[in-house]
Design a protein around this motif. Structure first.
Motif, PDB file in Angstrom:
ATOM      1  N   HIS A  33     -27.964  49.460 -54.743  1.00 54.37           N
ATOM      2  CA  HIS A  33     -27.684  49.882 -56.127  1.00 54.37           C
ATOM      3  C   HIS A  33     -28.633  50.987 -56.595  1.00 54.37           C
ATOM      4  N   GLY A  34     -28.284  51.561 -57.742  1.00 56.69           N
ATOM      5  CA  GLY A  34     -29.083  52.631 -58.340  1.00 56.69           C
ATOM      6  C   GLY A  34     -30.120  52.094 -59.308  1.00 56.69           C
ATOM      7  N   PHE A  35     -30.799  53.029 -59.940  1.00 52.39           N
ATOM      8  CA  PHE A  35     -31.877  52.737 -60.908  1.00 52.39           C
ATOM      9  C   PHE A  35     -31.347  52.861 -62.313  1.00 52.39           C
ATOM     10  N   PRO A  36     -31.622  51.961 -63.206  1.00 50.15           N
ATOM     11  CA  PRO A  36     -32.196  50.636 -63.019  1.00 50.15           C
ATOM     12  C   PRO A  36     -31.063  49.606 -63.119  1.00 50.15           C
ATOM     13  N   LEU A  94     -26.023  54.225 -53.944  1.00 50.09           N
ATOM     14  CA  LEU A  94     -25.724  55.048 -55.128  1.00 50.09           C
ATOM     15  C   LEU A  94     -27.022  55.494 -55.781  1.00 50.09           C
ATOM     16  N   SER A  95     -27.149  56.793 -55.960  1.00 44.79           N
ATOM     17  CA  SER A  95     -28.282  57.411 -56.644  1.00 44.79           C
ATOM     18  C   SER A  95     -29.604  56.993 -55.993  1.00 44.79           C
ATOM     19  N   MET A  96     -30.434  56.183 -56.659  1.00 43.16           N
ATOM     20  CA  MET A  96     -31.651  55.732 -55.979  1.00 43.16           C
ATOM     21  C   MET A  96     -31.288  55.032 -54.669  1.00 43.16           C
ATOM     22  N   GLY A  97     -30.145  54.346 -54.660  1.00 44.35           N
ATOM     23  CA  GLY A  97     -29.686  53.695 -53.425  1.00 44.35           C
ATOM     24  C   GLY A  97     -29.430  54.705 -52.321  1.00 44.35           C
ATOM     25  N   THR A 147     -25.982  60.913 -55.640  1.00 45.12           N
ATOM     26  CA  THR A 147     -27.408  60.852 -55.305  1.00 45.12           C
ATOM     27  C   THR A 147     -28.004  62.244 -55.233  1.00 45.12           C
ATOM     28  N   ARG A 148     -29.255  62.308 -54.835  1.00 43.19           N
ATOM     29  CA  ARG A 148     -29.938  63.597 -54.722  1.00 43.19           C
ATOM     30  C   ARG A 148     -30.856  63.571 -53.513  1.00 43.19           C
ATOM     31  N   ALA A 149     -31.085  64.786 -52.926  1.00 39.85           N
ATOM     32  CA  ALA A 149     -31.893  64.864 -51.712  1.00 39.85           C
ATOM     33  C   ALA A 149     -33.285  65.436 -51.978  1.00 39.85           C
ATOM     34  N   ARG A 171     -41.816  63.077 -66.470  1.00 34.11           N
ATOM     35  CA  ARG A 171     -40.768  62.341 -67.203  1.00 34.11           C
ATOM     36  C   ARG A 171     -40.689  60.890 -66.715  1.00 34.11           C
ATOM     37  N   ARG A 172     -40.774  60.716 -65.405  1.00 36.27           N
ATOM     38  CA  ARG A 172     -40.674  59.348 -64.853  1.00 36.27           C
ATOM     39  C   ARG A 172     -41.933  58.540 -65.187  1.00 36.27           C
ATOM     40  N   GLU A 173     -43.075  59.191 -65.178  1.00 36.08           N
ATOM     41  CA  GLU A 173     -44.315  58.499 -65.569  1.00 36.08           C
ATOM     42  C   GLU A 173     -44.214  58.035 -67.017  1.00 36.08           C
ATOM     43  N   ALA A 216     -32.672  55.218 -72.526  1.00 36.44           N
ATOM     44  CA  ALA A 216     -32.850  56.597 -72.053  1.00 36.44           C
ATOM     45  C   ALA A 216     -31.685  57.034 -71.180  1.00 36.44           C
ATOM     46  N   MET A 217     -31.047  56.092 -70.490  1.00 36.33           N
ATOM     47  CA  MET A 217     -30.050  56.482 -69.483  1.00 36.33           C
ATOM     48  C   MET A 217     -28.605  56.280 -69.900  1.00 36.33           C
ATOM     49  N   ILE A 218     -28.346  55.386 -70.831  1.00 35.07           N
ATOM     50  CA  ILE A 218     -26.949  55.002 -71.078  1.00 35.07           C
ATOM     51  C   ILE A 218     -26.114  56.178 -71.597  1.00 35.07           C
ATOM     52  N   ALA A 269     -41.606  54.993 -57.975  1.00 33.01           N
ATOM     53  CA  ALA A 269     -41.132  55.237 -56.600  1.00 33.01           C
ATOM     54  C   ALA A 269     -40.241  56.485 -56.575  1.00 33.01           C
ATOM     55  N   LEU A 270     -39.404  56.642 -57.591  1.00 28.52           N
ATOM     56  CA  LEU A 270     -38.548  57.830 -57.650  1.00 28.52           C
ATOM     57  C   LEU A 270     -39.385  59.093 -57.852  1.00 28.52           C
ATOM     58  N   ALA A 271     -40.477  58.960 -58.613  1.00 26.91           N
ATOM     59  CA  ALA A 271     -41.350  60.121 -58.852  1.00 26.91           C
ATOM     60  C   ALA A 271     -41.993  60.609 -57.562  1.00 26.91           C
ATOM     61  N   ALA A 273     -23.218  63.426 -64.991  1.00 26.36           N
ATOM     62  CA  ALA A 273     -24.155  64.306 -65.697  1.00 26.36           C
ATOM     63  C   ALA A 273     -25.585  64.122 -65.176  1.00 26.36           C
ATOM     64  N   ILE A 274     -25.825  63.138 -64.311  1.00 21.64           N
ATOM     65  CA  ILE A 274     -27.186  62.892 -63.790  1.00 21.64           C
ATOM     66  C   ILE A 274     -27.348  63.558 -62.423  1.00 21.64           C
ATOM     67  N   THR A 275     -26.383  63.363 -61.554  1.00 18.51           N
ATOM     68  CA  THR A 275     -26.362  64.060 -60.260  1.00 18.51           C
ATOM     69  C   THR A 275     -24.989  64.745 -60.162  1.00 18.51           C
ATOM     70  N   GLY A 290     -18.389  59.071 -64.183  1.00 24.83           N
ATOM     71  CA  GLY A 290     -19.667  59.748 -64.315  1.00 24.83           C
ATOM     72  C   GLY A 290     -20.551  59.370 -63.135  1.00 24.83           C
ATOM     73  N   HIS A 291     -21.724  58.804 -63.447  1.00 28.88           N
ATOM     74  CA  HIS A 291     -22.741  58.541 -62.425  1.00 28.88           C
ATOM     75  C   HIS A 291     -22.513  57.210 -61.687  1.00 28.88           C
ATOM     76  N   VAL A 292     -21.593  56.368 -62.203  1.00 34.75           N
ATOM     77  CA  VAL A 292     -21.426  55.040 -61.591  1.00 34.75           C
ATOM     78  C   VAL A 292     -19.945  54.777 -61.259  1.00 34.75           C
TER      79      VAL A 292
HETATM   80  C1  MLT Z   1     -30.068  56.131 -60.353  1.00 31.76           C
HETATM   81  O1  MLT Z   1     -28.926  55.888 -60.756  1.00 31.76           O
HETATM   82  O2  MLT Z   1     -30.559  55.574 -59.363  1.00 31.76           O
HETATM   83  C2  MLT Z   1     -30.891  57.100 -61.132  1.00 31.76           C
HETATM   84  O3  MLT Z   1     -30.078  57.879 -61.938  1.00 31.76           O
HETATM   85  C3  MLT Z   1     -31.743  57.899 -60.233  1.00 31.76           C
HETATM   86  C4  MLT Z   1     -32.427  58.990 -60.940  1.00 31.76           C
HETATM   87  O4  MLT Z   1     -32.804  58.822 -62.108  1.00 31.76           O
HETATM   88  O5  MLT Z   1     -32.631  60.028 -60.311  1.00 31.76           O
END
Ligand code: MLT
Length: 272
Positions: free
Chosen positions: A26-29, A92-95, A118-120, A130-132, A149-151, A185-187, A212-214, A238-240
């Motif tokens: 799964h992704g974050f969080p 997915l994403s962090m996954g 996801t992202r590479a 931002r993550r800190e 912050a994410m919804i 961990a993502l940072a 809109a996130i990736t 979208g992202h999910v």
């Molecule tokens: C995720 O879904 O895992 C996050 O969006 C990852 C991220 O914030 O880069």
């Protein structure tokens, strides 16, 4: 079922059976619950393994974690489940970031990859800050700080209020220590771009058309760098996508699993 991995309780759903096993990351969080619509559709053909990453869902948290530790948790979980052979890793994403690391560290255990939204890249200095800041807010205020912050960007604008509430509640249900550790961990995640041309297993790349996130462009870039990878863009997601368009997402994965015995194919596909 629960396992103790590296001294931490890891919760995991296992459903279905078949010639192939798929590990859903799964992704974050989020939590393993995000895969429920996919698992319910694919359990007829595959052994579906959906863990809560440490610090998420029903798994216990550790104060600190890395992408490497997440990947090694998966390998040890597969040992505990008696899965000696290669598996399909669907992240997915962090996954997906964890799937890249799993590929680097446990190549022999990977039959195929499904990389979703996801992202590479390694994190930018602004992203680290931002993550800190997010980790600090979550430790102070609880996981609803990450959910808030994410919804707004996680789902396509057309997503129903019910789905929005469900995803928010899933995010907010997580341990604050676990979410803060995962943000860090993502940072500090590794750069996975050098890995992409080394990927020599069948690979599916999936992205929601309205992510809109990736965004789609980033996933197109990832697909082009992986030999023979197939791209599926899911409209209305979208992202999910597994939660937003469960049928289309499961169909894309189903067709990918169908093709694992045959030749790899390339090129973008739109899936309605
Ligand atoms: C995720 O879904 O895992 C996050 O969006 C990852 C991220 O914030 O880069």
């Amino acid at each position: 079922m629960n396992f103790t991995i590296d001294g931490v309780r890891i919760a995991c759903d296992v459903a279905g059976s078949g010639p192939v096993s798929v590990v859903f990351v799964h992704g974050f969080p989020l939590t393993r619950e995000m895969w429920r619509p996919t698992v319910s559709r694919l359990a007829r053909r595959a052994r579906c393994i959906a863990p809560d990453l440490r610090g998420h869902g029903r798994s216990a948290a550790s104060d600190a974690v890395t992408i490497t530790r997440f990947a090694d948790d998966l390998a040890e979980l597969l040992d505990a489940l008696g899965e000696p052979g290669p598996v399909v890793v669907c992240g997915l994403s962090m996954g997906g970031i964890i799937a890249f690391e799993f590929f680097r560290r446990h190549r022999a255990r990977v039959a195929a990859l499904a990389l979703c939204d996801t992202r590479a890249n390694a994190e930018s200095p602004e992203g680290v800050a931002r993550r800190e800041a997010l980790a600090a807010a979550v430790l102070r205020e609880g996981s609803q700080a990450a959910a808030s912050a994410m919804i707004g960007t996680a789902l396509a604008p057309t997503a129903s209020a019910t789905l929005r509430d469900e995803v928010f509640a899933m995010m907010a249900s997580n341990s604050r220590v676990g979410v803060a550790a995962a943000a860090r961990a993502l940072a500090t995640r590794p750069d996975s771009f050098p890995t992409l041309p080394q990927i020599d297993v069948p690979t599916l790349v999936v992205v929601g058309a309205e992510d809109a996130i990736t965004p789609v462009d980033g996933l197109v870039d990832i697909q082009r760098r992986i030999r023979g990878a197939r791209l599926v863009v899911i409209p209305g997601a979208g992202h999910v996508p597994p939660m937003e368009q469960p049928e289309a997402f499961a169909q894309a994965l189903d067709e990918f699993l169908d093709g694992l015995a045959g030749p790899a194919t390339g090129g973008p596909v739109a899936r309605g």
